[in-house]
Design a protein around this motif. Structure first.
Motif, short mmCIF file in Angstrom:
data_model
loop_
_atom_site.label_atom_id
_atom_site.label_comp_id
_atom_site.label_asym_id
_atom_site.label_seq_id
_atom_site.Cartn_x
_atom_site.Cartn_y
_atom_site.Cartn_z
N GLU A 20 9.85 67.71 87.38
CA GLU A 20 10.66 68.55 88.25
C GLU A 20 9.93 69.84 88.61
N LYS A 21 9.28 70.44 87.62
CA LYS A 21 8.54 71.69 87.88
C LYS A 21 7.36 71.43 88.80
N GLY A 24 8.14 71.29 92.42
CA GLY A 24 8.55 72.54 93.04
C GLY A 24 7.50 73.07 93.99
N LYS A 25 7.94 73.84 94.96
CA LYS A 25 7.03 74.36 95.98
C LYS A 25 6.34 75.66 95.55
#
Length: 62
Positions: A20-21, A24-25
């Motif tokens: 998930e991390k 991330g943008k």
């Protein structure tokens, strides 16, 4: 300092959080690399645990 032993479930939860991390943008290259390294350590731990179980299963079925 001894490493904490993690269960397969804990390792998979950590891997999910890492993914998930990484998706991330706003993550830096350095953070991405650190998370990648941590993820690879978790994968190696899981592979080791799976290998151990497979060896035990082979021994039991013989």
């Amino acid at each position: 300092m001894p490493r904490k032993t993690v269960s397969m479930e804990e390792a998979f939860q950590e891997l999910d959080a890492i993914l998930e991390k990484l998706e991330g943008k706003d993550i830096s290259l350095e953070d991405s690399f650190a998370l990648y390294q941590k993820g690879m350590e978790l994968v190696k731990t899981c592979n080791s645990k799976i290998d151990t179980v497979e060896k035990k299963m082979i021994t039991i079925t013989k």
